[in-house]
Design a protein around this motif. Structure first.
Motif, PDB file in Angstrom:
ATOM      1  N   UNK A  66       0.832  -1.203   0.000  1.00  0.00           N
ATOM      2  CA  UNK A  66       0.000   0.000   0.000  1.00  0.00           C
ATOM      3  C   UNK A  66       0.869   1.257   0.000  1.00  0.00           C
ATOM      4  N   UNK A  67       1.910   1.283   0.834  1.00  0.00           N
ATOM      5  CA  UNK A  67       2.783   2.456   0.901  1.00  0.00           C
ATOM      6  C   UNK A  67       3.493   2.697  -0.429  1.00  0.00           C
ATOM      7  N   UNK A  68       3.959   1.626  -1.073  1.00  0.00           N
ATOM      8  CA  UNK A  68       4.647   1.802  -2.353  1.00  0.00           C
ATOM      9  C   UNK A  68       3.681   2.246  -3.449  1.00  0.00           C
ATOM     10  N   UNK A  69       2.452   1.745  -3.378  1.00  0.00           N
ATOM     11  CA  UNK A  69       1.446   2.215  -4.331  1.00  0.00           C
ATOM     12  C   UNK A  69       1.159   3.693  -4.160  1.00  0.00           C
ATOM     13  N   UNK A  70       1.102   4.150  -2.922  1.00  0.00           N
ATOM     14  CA  UNK A  70       0.906   5.578  -2.661  1.00  0.00           C
ATOM     15  C   UNK A  70       2.086   6.392  -3.176  1.00  0.00           C
ATOM     16  N   UNK A  71       3.292   5.879  -2.971  1.00  0.00           N
ATOM     17  CA  UNK A  71       4.476   6.569  -3.502  1.00  0.00           C
ATOM     18  C   UNK A  71       4.380   6.729  -5.014  1.00  0.00           C
ATOM     19  N   UNK A  72       4.045   5.651  -5.695  1.00  0.00           N
ATOM     20  CA  UNK A  72       3.972   5.688  -7.162  1.00  0.00           C
ATOM     21  C   UNK A  72       2.952   6.726  -7.633  1.00  0.00           C
ATOM     22  N   UNK A  73       1.776   6.720  -6.974  1.00  0.00           N
ATOM     23  CA  UNK A  73       0.716   7.623  -7.400  1.00  0.00           C
ATOM     24  C   UNK A  73       1.082   9.084  -7.126  1.00  0.00           C
ATOM     25  N   UNK A  74       1.650   9.352  -5.968  1.00  0.00           N
ATOM     26  CA  UNK A  74       1.999  10.727  -5.621  1.00  0.00           C
ATOM     27  C   UNK A  74       3.106  11.269  -6.518  1.00  0.00           C
ATOM     28  N   UNK A  75       4.052  10.408  -6.875  1.00  0.00           N
ATOM     29  CA  UNK A  75       5.111  10.839  -7.798  1.00  0.00           C
ATOM     30  C   UNK A  75       4.529  11.104  -9.180  1.00  0.00           C
ATOM     31  N   UNK A  76       3.653  10.202  -9.635  1.00  0.00           N
ATOM     32  CA  UNK A  76       3.027  10.372 -10.954  1.00  0.00           C
ATOM     33  C   UNK A  76       2.209  11.663 -11.016  1.00  0.00           C
ATOM     34  N   UNK A  77       1.561  12.013  -9.891  1.00  0.00           N
ATOM     35  CA  UNK A  77       0.729  13.215  -9.852  1.00  0.00           C
ATOM     36  C   UNK A  77       1.540  14.479  -9.568  1.00  0.00           C
ATOM     37  N   UNK A  82       8.446   4.302   5.507  1.00  0.00           N
ATOM     38  CA  UNK A  82       9.478   5.337   5.649  1.00  0.00           C
ATOM     39  C   UNK A  82       9.655   6.101   4.335  1.00  0.00           C
ATOM     40  N   UNK A  83       9.687   5.354   3.233  1.00  0.00           N
ATOM     41  CA  UNK A  83       9.867   5.990   1.924  1.00  0.00           C
ATOM     42  C   UNK A  83       8.721   6.940   1.610  1.00  0.00           C
TER      43      UNK A  83
END
Length: 655
Positions: free
Chosen positions: A219-230, A305-306
């Motif tokens: 879930x955390x890595x998915x959030x990272x991917x989406x926030x970076x993409x946006x 953490x990431x």
């Protein structure tokens, strides 16, 4: 009557200040110390139960020896002499590594480390290391930041715009956080709870999100991917203070929105809520210990953490990835307390010690057990029982005849916190250490742990420096006489730790930056979270109990208890179970009987939970280890429910 300041010895976040009222040499009342800056006069039920253990009629008050006809009360002199003789025989036959000390943190005072002086004086021994609870997360934050550090609770209360309790059940394990949460909410902060199980604080939360157990890293890595993409991440912080961002971007390409939502078992709305919270600042994340009790647990902490790092939540007031407060450990000279020096030293993991004992060369011939109940605390009880049964001499230091004491050769009675002098320094959350002044004299024949081992050392003619508790504590922390006396009088001492972790952006990693991909990176956290097999459809979580600290029970009552199996209302109806119905819970390791306790509040229907420390729980858990550090992965257990009168074949057919 006299009120005396002391401290709760239980190994938890809060390290409560306590007041004990004494009348005619007996404790007549215990309450929280209102002067303590964190606990502020509030004492949880587990703290109140400490005094019940102290005064329990089934406490051991004399050394005991197992004989052919049962337990025999013996003198301390005889116990010391016989144990010393058995130790000398073991050392002559197999060397000092055949002497083992298995311990944990059932009582967490500084003076407990004085026991180690005895073992270091042997010029060799075997001891347990690692953790049944949190080492994977500590290693994760060491890789990411250089050290696990937390913000002060006052910082959260004053500055956080959003508070995320991710896997931390503060209503049970960190109750003194609640006033600070209320202060933050009164100021306008939001509270979000991410937990697969219901918690007491759900009712005060703005959002409650229930991912599948073990899916938090994905879930955390998915959030990272989406926030970076946006483009909703802190590009300046990443450019200046983050190492490995490009490689991290390549890694998280696999964590697209649809697949992450499916793997985590959450809704699109849940995902968007979390994304919006982390896109804003400051958002503080309080991580729970249960998050890393999976085989991907260390990397789960690294993934969260990431998320905190790329959104710029690190080193800012009101932010932080708060897992532990290891900066506290720097103020204690642990090597001085333990008498540590270079000797032969064999270590065994607390998680897999049973298997390691069984294959040990040289063999373990003498086992000392202190501050733990191995047959109730360690995963895979059957294997632990087998390991202990093959050891020639087992000595248990405890207040009660625990399951482990019952199969020992000698049981040595020790003091309660009210009968000894000590100091509690937690490295979990707040920056305060609490002093435990002695309240009453111990019963005749009962001795503190350090004294037991000092006296045994004298019998064995070992060269052990016998330091009294006051001198040990004062020296270990490096206090002047006035500073030390002030601590004894006040009951608490604040260490000089910054309220904002890494406020100066001076990270303790090799690069002096947050390292997203150091070591093995987060490559072991996969979105394809383990799925149940047909035979075992439920994830089994063994969670912290409300009324006691892990395995710390007292008296014969604990032998009669039947574990409660907590289950969602939906799963109760689906499985056609009745409230308090007796069932069998089976895992690939074993099975136990339990009573069904249906929970009406919202919970995942694919998760069951038991409270750790209840009789028999670890009969059905596996001694898996997490991916980082030396830590138990005790949440990686799948189970099934067998109704009484229903065979296993029938149960499999139903599913």
């Amino acid at each position: 009557m006299t009120w005396i300041k002391t401290a709760c010895p239980l190994d938890c976040y809060d390290t409560c200040g306590m007041l004990a009222r004494v009348d005619d040499g007996k404790i007549v009342e215990v309450k929280g110390d209102p002067d303590h800056p964190i606990t502020k006069g509030r004492l949880c039920v587990r703290g109140h139960n400490v005094v019940k253990r102290h005064s329990h009629p089934e406490r051991i008050l004399t050394p005991l020896k197992r004989t052919a006809t049962g337990w025999e009360a013996i003198s301390w002199e005889k116990a010391y002499y016989e144990i010393a003789e058995r130790m000398k025989q073991a050392i002559d036959l197999h060397g000092p590594l055949s002497i083992m000390h298995s311990y944990d943190y059932g009582s967490s005072g500084l003076t407990k480390s004085l026991i180690d002086r005895f073992f270091y004086a042997l010029d060799g021994f075997t001891e347990t290391v690692g953790s049944l609870c949190w080492d994977a997360g500590l290693e994760a934050q060491t890789l990411d930041f250089g050290e696990a550090r937390s913000h002060s609770p006052d910082d959260m209360a004053a500055h956080s715009k959003h508070v995320v309790l991710w896997g931390r059940n503060a209503g049970v394990t960190n109750q003194h956080l609640i006033p600070f949460l209320k202060e933050a909410k009164t100021r306008g902060a939001t509270l979000t709870i991410v937990n697969p199980l219901p918690t007491p604080l759900d009712r005060m939360a703005d959002y409650v999100i229930r991912p599948k157990p073990g899916a938090d890293g994905a879930l955390a890595l998915g959030l990272c991917r989406q926030l970076i993409a946006d483009g909703r991440y802190d590009q300046k912080f990443v450019q200046t203070h983050v190492q490995g961002f490009a490689a991290f971007q390549d890694l998280i390409e696999a964590y697209d929105l649809a697949r992450v939502i499916s793997a985590c078992g959450i809704s699109l709305r849940d995902f968007e809520v979390l994304a919006n919270l982390y896109a804003e600042k400051p958002t503080t994340t309080l991580l729970g210990i249960g998050l890393q009790r999976y085989r991907n647990g260390g990397n789960t902490i690294r993934a969260i953490d990431a998320l905190c790092a790329i959104t710029g939540q690190i080193g800012v007031p009101g932010g932080g990835a708060n897992y532990a407060n290891r900066e506290m450990a720097r103020f204690v000279n642990w090597d001085y307390l333990s008498g540590k020096r270079t000797i032969q030293r064999r270590v065994m993991s607390r998680t897999t010690q049973a298997e390691e004992i069984l294959r040990a060369q040289p063999s373990v011939d003498v086992l000392f057990v202190s501050r733990t109940n191995l047959l109730r605390q360690v995963p895979n009880t059957q294997k632990m029982r087998q390991a202990i049964s093959g050891i020639g001499t087992v000595i248990v230091v405890d207040m009660f005849m625990t399951e482990t004491a019952h199969i020992a050769d000698y049981v040595l009675p020790t003091t309660s916190i009210f009968e000894e002098e000590d100091a509690m320094v937690t490295t979990m959350w707040n920056p305060y250490a609490t002093y435990a002044n002695p309240v009453v004299d111990p019963p005749e024949g009962v001795k503190p742990d350090w004294k037991i081992f000092y006296e045994l050392a004298d019998v064995m003619k070992l060269n052990v420096e016998s330091v009294d508790p006051q001198t040990a504590i004062q020296t270990a922390i490096g206090l002047t006489e006035d500073e030390f006396r002030a601590w004894q009088i006040n009951g608490y001492r604040k260490f000089p730790i910054a309220p904002v972790a890494y406020y100066d952006r001076s990270f303790l990693t090799n690069s002096r930056k947050v390292e997203l991909m150091s070591g093995e990176g987060v490559s072991r956290v996969h979105f394809s979270v383990d799925e149940p097999q047909t035979e075992y459809p439920f994830r089994l979580l063994t969670i912290h109990p409300v009324y006691r600290q892990n395995s710390q029970t007292e008296g014969s009552r604990s032998e009669r208890e039947i574990p409660l199996l907590f289950i969602s209302e939906g799963a109760t109806q689906r499985e056609k179970l009745e409230q308090l119905e007796m069932v069998t819970v089976e895992t690939p390791v074993g099975c136990i009987q339990a009573q069904v306790k249906s929970i009406p509040s919202a919970s995942r229907d694919d998760v069951l939970w038991l409270e750790v420390g209840q009789r028999g729980i670890n009969e059905i858990t596996s001694s898996h280890k997490a991916d980082l550090g030396d830590s138990s992965a005790q949440y990686d257990v799948w189970c099934k429910i067998i109704k009484h009168g229903q065979s296993t074949d029938e149960k499999n057919h139903v599913n």
